[in-house]
Structure formats: structure tokens, C-alpha cells
Design an enzyme around this catalytic site. Sequence first.
Site, PDB file in Angstrom:
ATOM      1  CG  ASN A   1      -2.112  -0.859   1.122  1.00 12.14           C
ATOM      2  OD1 ASN A   1      -2.396  -1.403   0.064  1.00 12.14           O
ATOM      3  ND2 ASN A   1      -2.829  -1.011   2.220  1.00 12.14           N
TER       4      ASN A   1
ATOM      5  NE  ARG B   1      -7.860  -1.710 -10.422  1.00  7.80           N
ATOM      6  CZ  ARG B   1      -6.655  -1.192 -10.662  1.00  7.80           C
ATOM      7  NH1 ARG B   1      -5.754  -1.911 -11.273  1.00  7.80           N
ATOM      8  NH2 ARG B   1      -6.375   0.045 -10.289  1.00  7.80           N
TER       9      ARG B   1
ATOM     10  NE  ARG C   1      -2.943   5.733 -10.984  1.00 10.63           N
ATOM     11  CZ  ARG C   1      -3.676   6.693 -10.432  1.00 10.63           C
ATOM     12  NH1 ARG C   1      -4.218   6.516  -9.271  1.00 10.63           N
ATOM     13  NH2 ARG C   1      -3.859   7.824 -11.076  1.00 10.63           N
TER      14      ARG C   1
ATOM     15  CG  HIS D   1     -14.174   3.204 -11.417  1.00  6.13           C
ATOM     16  ND1 HIS D   1     -14.909   3.217 -10.246  1.00  6.13           N
ATOM     17  CD2 HIS D   1     -13.077   2.445 -11.161  1.00  6.13           C
ATOM     18  CE1 HIS D   1     -14.278   2.519  -9.322  1.00  6.13           C
ATOM     19  NE2 HIS D   1     -13.167   2.038  -9.846  1.00  6.13           N
TER      20      HIS D   1
ATOM     21  CE1 TYR E   1      -9.641  -6.837  -3.048  1.00  4.28           C
ATOM     22  CE2 TYR E   1     -10.585  -5.473  -4.780  1.00  4.28           C
ATOM     23  CZ  TYR E   1      -9.480  -5.978  -4.126  1.00  4.28           C
ATOM     24  OH  TYR E   1      -8.228  -5.616  -4.539  1.00  4.28           O
TER      25      TYR E   1
ATOM     26  NE  ARG F   1     -10.467  -0.225   1.874  1.00  6.96           N
ATOM     27  CZ  ARG F   1     -10.659  -0.168   0.575  1.00  6.96           C
ATOM     28  NH1 ARG F   1     -11.718  -0.714   0.045  1.00  6.96           N
ATOM     29  NH2 ARG F   1      -9.809   0.465  -0.209  1.00  6.96           N
TER      30      ARG F   1
ATOM     31  CG  HIS G   1     -14.212  -2.784  -3.473  1.00 10.04           C
ATOM     32  ND1 HIS G   1     -14.873  -2.973  -4.669  1.00 10.04           N
ATOM     33  CD2 HIS G   1     -13.155  -1.981  -3.760  1.00 10.04           C
ATOM     34  CE1 HIS G   1     -14.251  -2.323  -5.631  1.00 10.04           C
ATOM     35  NE2 HIS G   1     -13.204  -1.710  -5.120  1.00 10.04           N
TER      36      HIS G   1
END
Length: 684
Positions: A48, A376, A407, A437, A470, A566, A594
Site C-alpha cells: 500500500n 480490472r 492503474r 469505472h 472483496y 474504509r 469495497h
Amino acid sequence: MIKKINPVYTQNRELSWLKFNERVLEEAEDETVPLYERLKFLAIFNSNLDEFYMIRVGSLYDLSLENTLKFDNKSFLTPSQQLEKIFAATKVLYKKRAVLSAKLERACNAAGIQRKKSGRLGKTEQSFVKDYFQTQIFPLLSPLVINVRHPFPHLINKALYIAVSLKEKKNNILGIIPIPQNLPKLLYLPGRKTKYILLEDIVLHYAEKIFNLYDVEKKAIISVTRNADISLDDEEFELGEDYLQHMRKSLKKRGKLAAVRMEINGETSPSMLNYLIEHLNIKKEQIFFCRTPINLSYLLSFAEKLTVEQKALFMYPPFTSSNKCSIPQNTGMIEYIRHKDLLLNYPYQSFDLFLKLIKEAVYDDSVFAIKITIYRIGKRKAKLIQLLAIAAELGKEVTVLMELRARFDEANNISWAEMLQDAGCKVIYGIEGYKVHAKICLIMRRENSKIEYITQIGTGNYNAQTASLYTDLALFTTSDDIGLDAVQFFQNMGTDNLHGNYNSLLSAPNSLKPDLIRLIHEERDRAINGQISHILLKMNSLTDRELIDALAEASQAGVKIKMIIRGICCIKPGIKDKTDNIKVINIVGRFLEHSRIFCFGSGENTKIYISSADWMTRNTEHRVEIACPIYDADLKETIYQSMLIMWRDTVKARKLNADGNYEKLSAKLPRFDSQTFFLKQYTE
């Protein structure tokens, strides 16, 4: 007229993120968490932080070089001031990590997993390591003495190097040894117990042998983190360059950008340090001395070495996502959804249920089109890609909106895009300057001359791996309103139309933020009129200043606001006369929280939306996002009750205080772990 911004109840997003990552470190500290899972949290904390420096610190570094004076609208800090505070906060985290790492290493030793240093090897181990070095490592090394003939090399982003201070006559010179990247990160040692030594520790030990013409004064393991936030070269793109080629060029640039951090494990001399600072063009504040290995990803490999008994002790109990849902046995997904909306709750329910729907659609003669957005999807063999390819080969119209700018997933997405194109799918790449997205899939059927729409809208990616890790929601509906909106959405994406209007969906960058503010204001007005008003929100991050101010205004009017956030939270709850009625908790547990869920009101009149969007300016203004209403009364109740269950968490939840710091909930409260509750509910 410039709007006056009040910083009293807001905090800097970068410093808030660092506090979130500290929460991840707390999970590694928690002795009630199994040992291997604690090691995973430590590795996650590390990765992270790496990404934070590459992306966020990299962006701030770029801004700090500009002549214009810019301020963060939550803390009124300039980019340079933010960097100073980030570097100071990072040093505190490094100290905390060092203490924790030592504690975990002792726990690993007690569990029979021991990390050894070169100076503490037994004779048999020394002989084994020496042989491995001579036969496997030494032939791959490319040591370099920095002088007139050998200029300072480019240090690859996050690669490990041995830096050595060498004495040549009266001069100090620098030696560099790249650690081979095509060898395992660690070497397991012979013996009955699990013992290992890190590859970089072996090379460090043999530095004197490698530079045997010099006197070695100091030696250390170093790693450089580079800015990775690439912007598309719009001019080149507008001149007609193929988009896939453009993204490939962008990826190549990533390892060559400015250094934003240097990590050092070992001893350095003043001359060595000054030389590195000068040639990397960084400041002393950007140098971090580590008492732990710089790259901790090797910790994740221990799972393969654990015995069955050790796995039972040191890992979370295994679970399999449930393939059960509200659909009766022997009833098809399409058949059920045509009559009743369906909601899936990942990872407690299996992503295979979504794939089952797609498979049914592939072989359903009534289905003539499938349209989907992909952001993704991961590296591994993707069943979804295979099913979409088969659908195209069977003559169905398959449209895939592939977002290449996910990314660190760009290379994977380029590969999948080419595969889909080869299969006959229509692949489009979204809108220039705006990441797509949104998570939406549309299946179109023709039944008795009527077109039916099955729309799936989710909070997470179409990725089987992350769907098992997630927490996300997926809605399946045959609502004509939502289906027609989905048709319009894909048409808008194909024509670069960001400003289309939808009947049911809230969409960014056009209407999402204004609609959310309108919904907040509706609750504010109810409170002003003496009616019960309530807002319950769940998201990853909250940074958008306008939404923050709208929430603060609603709070002042008396709206009771509860938020489960979160990650980054730029609003400070409980500030007198500003955010008195706002409460915020953070949940970090076995699964990554998530899902984004927005609830406005209470009782039968509650409006509930699920979304791909966090309340961040990048999502509300610079991305294509969707928030979808839940119309089915049963599903609304299910979602609302699940939010209340999460709010009851006393084990993995932390309360955000008015000072921006997180606090454990009172030990006097009954212990309740919401993720464990859902696991039992869905899998028993």
C-alpha cells in the site's frame, strides 16, 4: 464571488490515507488474528505504502515543481507542505513497522519459520549458501564501480540494489550491485525446520568478494521508489496514434520517472549518502532507513511451506463462496431474474453465479446482444473473456468497453482487449480524459417480438479473484427503466457523450454529484421541517469538498448521518456546530470492504443506491461512474439491514474521532465481527 471554505471540520486526504494504512498495520498487530494472516497484513501495508508513494506522492512532487501556488481545499496546505507532513508521518510508521516486524519474526521463530542472517548460519547452512551463491547468483550479477567510465546507472523502480562504499587509495567511490530479479526472493535452507535467507542478504554478505580489488567500508541494501502517475500525451493521441500503442509507450515510461523515495537497510557512509542524494535528486527527508527487509512480498509465499496442521493454526479457516442464492434449484438465472430482482453479496456468494448468467446468455437463442464494461479483470485465465468470445463467435453482438487505464493493470487489459477483438467482439476504449469505472453489464433478449433487458450493475470489478476477497454487491434486474438507461449508457460511451441524461441511473461526471447533493438536501429539509431524517453511507473514501460541505450542512440541520468509510475520510465527525450529528467508523478485516452503498431516509421511503463511485472528486468529476437505485422492496430491506449489521461491528470497526484519529471501540461492548456474521449467514 469566491466561496468561503471552512477547514475546521476537514483534514488532508494524504494524511488521512496514511492513518488508514496504519489501521492495516494494526491488523498485523492483533494477536487474535492468525499468524500468517498477520504477515499478510504487514505485506499489504508495505505494498500500500509503495503504491501511495508512486501515485500520490509522485503527483504532489509534480505539483510542487510548478510555479503556481496551489492549496489543498481540505487542509489549505501547499504540495510542498503536504510532502513535508507525509515524510514525517512515514518515518513514524516505519518505526512502528520495525517494532511489529521484530515481534512477528519472533512469533514465526516460535512457529518453526525462521529467517536467518549470513552471520548466523551453521556450518552446513554456510556451505549450502556458498554453493548457491557461486553457482546460481554470482553468474547473474552485474556489479558496477561508479567512475568516469561507468556513470551512475538508472535504478529501476522498487528494484533492490546493494550500495557499497569502497576505498580506492585515498578516494571513496561507490559500487552498485543489482539484485537479480529472475531468482527467488528467498532461499530455503536444508534441515527439518523451515529456515530461509533472503536473496539480498546473501549478495550483501558477499560484497567484499565481489569488489575484491577494494576495501569495503560500508554496505547497504537500497531501493528507489519512482513517480508512476502517467498522464496521456494528448497531443500525440490526437495526431492519430493507435490507443493500444499509446498505452504501451506510457507503461515503458513508468520506471524512468523522478525518484520520490529511497529506502535503505544497512550502513551507509556520509559520502555514499550524499552521492545517492545528489544523483537521485532527492532530499534527506525522502530517505527512509529500514530495520526490516525493504520488500516484504516474500511473506506471502510462506503459505506453500505450511503443513496442514500449521495452516489450521496460522490461517483463517478456509471457506468456499456459496453458490446458493434466492433462485430455486433447477431454475435458470435468466428465468428467475425475468420475474424478480436478484442481489449477490461477494465474497460470501460466488462470482460463479454471475458467470452462470453469462453462460446462459451465450447459449440462449433469444439473446442477441451482450454489452459490458471491464476495468480490472486480472492476469489469470478469465472465464468471462472466454464466454464473451464464444458469444461473439456464435453470432451475438458483443460490445466490451475496456478501460485500459486501470492503474497497474494496463498490460493485462491490453492483452484481453486484443483477444476479444480477435474473437469478433466490438471493443471500445471509453472517452478520452475520463476513466470508465462504472460496472455494468447488459443482456438483450427478444421474446415474442419484445426486447427484454437484463441489467447487472455492481460495486466491484468483473474479476473472479477479487470477488473472493472483496465485499461487493451485484444487482440483477429486468427493470425497463434501468435497462433503457443501460442501452443509452453504451450508446453514449460509443459516441463520446458524457452528458447524457438517464431516467434511473445517477451518472458521473454529469449528474452524480448534483443528484447526491439533492438527496442530501432532501434529508436536510426534512430535518428543518421537524421530520425524521437519516443518511447511512458506505464507501472506500470521502474527499469531495462539495459533498463534504453538503453533509456538514445537513448535520447542522439535525440529520443523523452514519458513515462506514474504509479508507480516506476528509471529514472530521463530531465537531461542535459543524458535524455534531455525523458518526464515522472504519472496518478493516479479513475481506476488503469495497461496496459503495448510499441510503437516504428511513422506513418505506428510504432511497438506496449501489455504486462503483466513491465520494472523491476524481470519481464525481473525472470518471464515468454509475449509481443504481434499488427498487425491489425485499432487496432494499436486505441491504439496509446489512448496513446496520456492519454498524454494530465492535471487533474490526474503529471510530473516527474529531481529531482525525481512529479509536478502538469500548472493550465493554459485546464482541461482534460483522464479516464473521455474514460468513456464517451465507455459508452455513
